[in-house]
Write an enzyme that holds these catalytic residues in place. Sequence first.
Site, PDB file in Angstrom:
ATOM      1  CB  CYS A 139      -0.955  -0.043   1.183  1.00 60.55           C
ATOM      2  SG  CYS A 139      -2.411   1.019   1.036  1.00 60.55           S
ATOM      3  CG  HIS A 140      -0.422   4.854   1.389  1.00 57.69           C
ATOM      4  ND1 HIS A 140      -1.628   4.229   1.640  1.00 57.69           N
ATOM      5  CD2 HIS A 140      -0.705   5.882   0.544  1.00 57.69           C
ATOM      6  CE1 HIS A 140      -2.598   4.855   0.989  1.00 57.69           C
ATOM      7  NE2 HIS A 140      -2.072   5.861   0.318  1.00 57.69           N
ATOM      8  CD  GLU A 170      -3.868   8.061  -1.887  1.00 59.29           C
ATOM      9  OE1 GLU A 170      -4.792   8.159  -1.040  1.00 59.29           O
ATOM     10  OE2 GLU A 170      -2.750   7.611  -1.613  1.00 59.29           O
TER      11      GLU A 170
END
Length: 239
Positions: A139-140, A170
């Site tokens: 993910c991030h 986002e």
Amino acid sequence: MAPPRRALIAITSAHAPLYPGGKETGLFITEALHPFEVFRKAGFEVDLASETGKYSADWLSTTDEWLKPEDRKVYEDKNSEFRRKLDTMQTPDKLNADDYGLFFASAGHASLIDYPDAKGLQKFASGVWADGGVVSAVCHGGAIFKGIVDDKGTPIIKGRNVTGFTTQGEEEEGILDTIKSWDRPTIEASAASLGANYVSPPGPWDSFTQTDGRLVTGANPASATATAEAAVAAFDKLK
């Protein structure tokens, strides 16, 4: 000889308002918990570390939609192995990268804030890479790649296939402007700036991973288990 069967899961130590009512982002719980369980099942010793030794839970990740009853039971049990290690985290400078064969960056939007400048975690991951181990992120968590480099100082993701949370995701969450206010790039933009080939999942929330040799990445919270399993598979191919 294969690297040690020991994994370090990196945890974001940042937190910031992100959700309605000022509720904050931080560690997305299952992005650490699910990999922890995969690694333990695969016979790894597992430790957790954040840049400061502290963490805050991401609000969304603690809601019933994202933290299922079996996961909540483990997370809220302060005597569970996962929770004990989460509550007594080390800082990376207290650990030796030579003792680990796998580095996994868990996430939460807060990772965008501290991971790009997390010199301790980045140095540790670079050490695991230099020793021939596996480096992974979900993910991030890919925000950490800014400072994970090879012995020539080149980002390890340069020229490699990676995935991570999509810019489309986002936008769908309505938080792109907040990320911009943090003065941080999206995962797609960060990957491009480091010379990587970003591979998008079929949809922002679909489980999706990419394995490029010893580099393993996943797209979103739904990919946490699959990314960890792919990291184990990559590790088991090492000699």
